[in-house]
Write an enzyme that holds these catalytic residues in place. Structure first.
Site, PDB file in Angstrom:
ATOM      1  N   LYS A  75       7.613  -4.875   0.125  1.00  0.00           N
ATOM      2  CA  LYS A  75       6.513  -4.439  -0.746  1.00  0.00           C
ATOM      3  C   LYS A  75       6.873  -4.765  -2.191  1.00  0.00           C
ATOM      4  O   LYS A  75       8.032  -4.595  -2.595  1.00  0.00           O
ATOM      5  CB  LYS A  75       6.316  -2.939  -0.556  1.00  0.00           C
ATOM      6  CG  LYS A  75       5.117  -2.335  -1.272  1.00  0.00           C
ATOM      7  CD  LYS A  75       5.027  -0.830  -0.965  1.00  0.00           C
ATOM      8  CE  LYS A  75       3.847  -0.164  -1.624  1.00  0.00           C
ATOM      9  NZ  LYS A  75       3.756   1.279  -1.262  1.00  0.00           N
ATOM     10  N   SER A 149      -0.556   2.575   0.328  1.00  0.00           N
ATOM     11  CA  SER A 149      -0.509   1.487  -0.624  1.00  0.00           C
ATOM     12  C   SER A 149       0.270   0.280  -0.107  1.00  0.00           C
ATOM     13  O   SER A 149       0.131  -0.805  -0.650  1.00  0.00           O
ATOM     14  CB  SER A 149       0.134   1.967  -1.936  1.00  0.00           C
ATOM     15  OG  SER A 149       1.463   2.386  -1.703  1.00  0.00           O
ATOM     16  N   SER A 173       1.742   6.248   2.035  1.00  0.00           N
ATOM     17  CA  SER A 173       1.665   4.792   1.956  1.00  0.00           C
ATOM     18  C   SER A 173       2.462   4.068   3.019  1.00  0.00           C
ATOM     19  O   SER A 173       2.290   2.865   3.218  1.00  0.00           O
ATOM     20  CB  SER A 173       2.165   4.321   0.581  1.00  0.00           C
ATOM     21  OG  SER A 173       1.311   4.781  -0.435  1.00  0.00           O
TER      22      SER A 173
END
Lengths: 478, 478
Positions: A75, A149, A173
């Protein structure tokens, strides 16, 4: 030689039989091309660099390098040396010189970083659409939001581009996008994985999370990555143990029927009931628990103190570059600018009050089973209600880090409308092994294929840490 | 019948031999008159009311009521039903209907509230002079500050007006005044004593503290008062155990010589060396520990976050009644008004960083021995430097609650200039019994008389929880 499935045991079987990392790197890029989703990666490793890293791995030796030759994604709020970190905010981007601690540990174990993945900007959101880059497509249904997210990491995994991916999880997330993409998402106990080299959302609540195609793979990554790190003040010693044979009769807390929230999604409610039936069939005991105070904890996360903590993490940048923010993110952060230290303490007191209230509920069970998300939302839904629908997605996730619990989202089936169904197992800090063991039973029981790939769950006795007694019986159900 | 010493065993021996509570109540008021210090009490119980309470106690029965007929005082930031609570700020005063939880428990055990005691306003200060009322006189030397914030409670105990008194302790308010008045001051583990009914200073750090003439008495009160309280979100279950025979060889951390701060007070330095020699003579092992990071933690308490927490506790009142505050207190609180939520989190992060740094130091020893205060200050010193000298007094106290440690201040001797000497034992949360056991050994070894009374330390085998082996030998030293 045909490219194998990308779960770790299949890849390692491939390597053990003479398959090369180079051919897997080729397969990764072939899949990226095939998937044709420009929203997943914000940066890709060069193929040459990957081939060099592959060479440097030496001979296949998974006992020394347990993630030998395994491709993964990171990420883009986690540093990888030599790749820009953007947090999905181009004006914020910087080039880190060193890897985040978790990235370093995974590389040392033989894993290969394929690229940096898209996210809700600054990891604020559960939807995956709060990005100035193209929105990653939900791997199961392109109409749906991908979840966030950690959107890109989840989709990359679900599409079979990588074996696993790192996300982060403050509000959910690491769980919501797993639930929305038919993969496994583990949110370890706070402090188990170092957050050194990770852009903070709420430093007191952040953790690095792990997406994978199978539960075994999540655990293998966790075993490598869970290390006390003196450079992270919130790091703890959380032993990577307790994964194996699930105790035969667990007491599992579930929200009392009257407290369950699905926002009108009767299909999700039915899918949850089916999952609970699966737990009963596995021999476990379900106990209904009042959930009102858990929801009150959840609501704290987007009120006062912890929104201010998000703002505090990027204060200098926000104060000088407000226009660089995604409009929804800007609105959220801007609302926190005026909060006082007194407001922050009020939040901490409110949390402490609620912690005391839920402590006996938490102590009354071995673990909890909740829906991962209460419903699915389409991208059109989010365009219409960008904040409310995001909050609703966090119904069963927002309270978890505030209460210092660990969690794992695991697929349970396919809804009648073809959308994925998922539950999340939750337990107090340190019980990662227990929740993961039960998640493995559930995933095997579901008989689901992996992510959006169509790959079958591997049936293996490949891992010393798994007691596979009874495995075949369960897997046959699927 | 002559009035006995006010330590609990002497009073209980007096009652067992037919002495009456009425005569002790008379003795209390006689002592108040004799001491002639208008700064100690802000409110006194009526004699009639006390006599009624004495009657209601029934026959002397210390096994049912372990504090039967024992007079005590309560710092005036702790509620006693029917007595005004002022926090030494007259405009803030209110009349509580119910007792603070600790007061209720002590009353139920047979203790009698004599009155409410003066303090540094809102418990902010370590000096005892920040009050609009007359400043309590240091019981040992009227030129010296009495210490604070629990000034009146410490002096009432040292003067033999009461057997024990409640204080509070956030920065050292339960230890400094004990050290400056030749009495014992226990600051229990955070959460051991309920703070329900206590005006907060820093809610996340506050605790109720206990002053007494002897270490045994402190422990008796602790045993009664330490109860998990569901009405206090910060309450914990801290078992009142571990008091008794001290382990024969403890590893005791002391500040490395280069890190010791006495601000030029060579006599205090010598007194501390004598106390350490006493520990060595008792058979324990001293280990020098670098103290720089402990001081950094201490400094946090009066920077940013925790000053803001004090302000937050009385925000509405301060914002509308700033002129009602003591000038020094007003200056401190006023400085916190503009602090943001981001500032609060910065403080929490700084503390977390330091916690990680000192954790191995704390883990390397059984407990710590530090000077209670680095030096003595006169009232004239405080007039000249009202903030700096206050901060210096907190050198060895300010870090303790931030690190969630328990502590007990115990007299060690009389300095060559006649001023009292004291050390404080510190240990991680939950080791109250260990620190108190060692404090008892030290106090006995000192042979000191009690407070300013001239009463001898009782030589008794009165308590089932004390192993008195070796008692006589040690007591003879004094």
């Amino acid at each position: 030689m045909t490219s194998p499935a990308f779960d770790i045991s299949s890849l390692h079987a491939f390597y053990a039989n003479g398959g090369t990392v180079a051919s897997i790197i080729e397969a990764v890029f072939a899949r990226i091309a095939e998937v044709r989703d420009p929203g997943i990666f914000l940066h890709l490793a060069g193929k040459e660099s990957l081939l060099e890293q592959a060479t440097a791995l030496g001979a296949f030796n998974p006992s020394v390098k347990p993630l030998w030759g395994i491709p993964f994604a990171v990420k883009d709020n986690i540093d990888v040396a030599g790749m820009p970190t953007t947090a999905a905010c181009p004006d914020y981007a910087y080039m880190p010189d060193i890897d985040a601690t978790v990235v370093r540990l995974l590389k040392e174990a033989g894993a290969l970083v394929i690229g940096k993945t898209n996210l809700d900007q600054f990891a604020t959101g559960l939807v995956g659409v709060r990005t100035p880059y193209p929105v990653p497509r939900n791997a199961m249904d392109a109409d749906l939001v991908p979840g966030g997210s950690s959107s890109g990491s989840a989709v990359a995994t679900a599409q079979g581009i990588v074996s696993f991916a790192l996300g982060t999880d403050t509000a959910g997330s690491g769980r919501i996008p797993a639930g929305l993409n038919n993969i496994v998402g583990m949110k370890p106990s706070l402090g188990a994985l170092s957050t050194n080299g990770v852009i903070p959302a709420c430093r007191t609540l952040d953790c690095v999370s792990i997406f994978a195609l199978t539960v075994n793979d999540v655990w293998r990554v966790f075993e490598v990555a869970a290390r006390r790190d003196a450079t992270d003040a919130y790091s703890k010693t959380i032993p990577a143990d307790g994964f194996g044979q699930t105790p035969p009769v667990l007491t599992i807390g579930v929200p009392a029927k009257a407290d369950r929230l699905f926002f009108g999604d009767a299909v999700m409610e039915m899918a949850y009931d089916v999952a609970l039936q699966m737990l009963t069939n596995l021999g476990h005991r379900l106990v209904e628990v009042p959930f009102g105070d858990f929801y009150k904890v959840a609501n704290l996360l987007y009120e006062g103190a912890w929104v201010a903590e998000r703002y505090a993490a990027v204060k200098d940048f926000f104060d000088t570059n407000e226009a660089s923010f995604h409009p929804v993110t800007r609105k959220i952060y801007g609302g926190a600018k005026q909060l006082s230290a007194a407001d922050a303490f009020r939040g901490l007191y409110a949390l402490q009050d609620l912690k005391q209230k839920v402590a006996p509920l938490i102590a009354s069970v071995d673990l909890f089973c909740v829906p991962t998300a209460p419903t699915h939302y389409t991208r059109a839904d989010l365009d219409a209600e960008p904040i409310r629908e995001n909050s609703r997605l966090g119904t069963y996730t927002n309270f978890v880090n505030l209460l210092d619990m660990c969690g794992i989202a695991v697929p349970t089936g396919t809804r009648s409308d073809g959308r994925p169904a998922s539950i999340t197992l939750l337990a107090p800090s340190g019980r990662d092994g227990l929740t993961t063991s039960l998640a493995r039973d559930i995933h095997r029981g579901s008989g689901l294929t992996l992510g959006a790939t169509g790959w079958l769950q591997p049936i293996t006795k490949d891992t010393s840490f798994v007691d596979d007694v009874g495995l075949i019986d369960i897997a046959v159900v699927g």
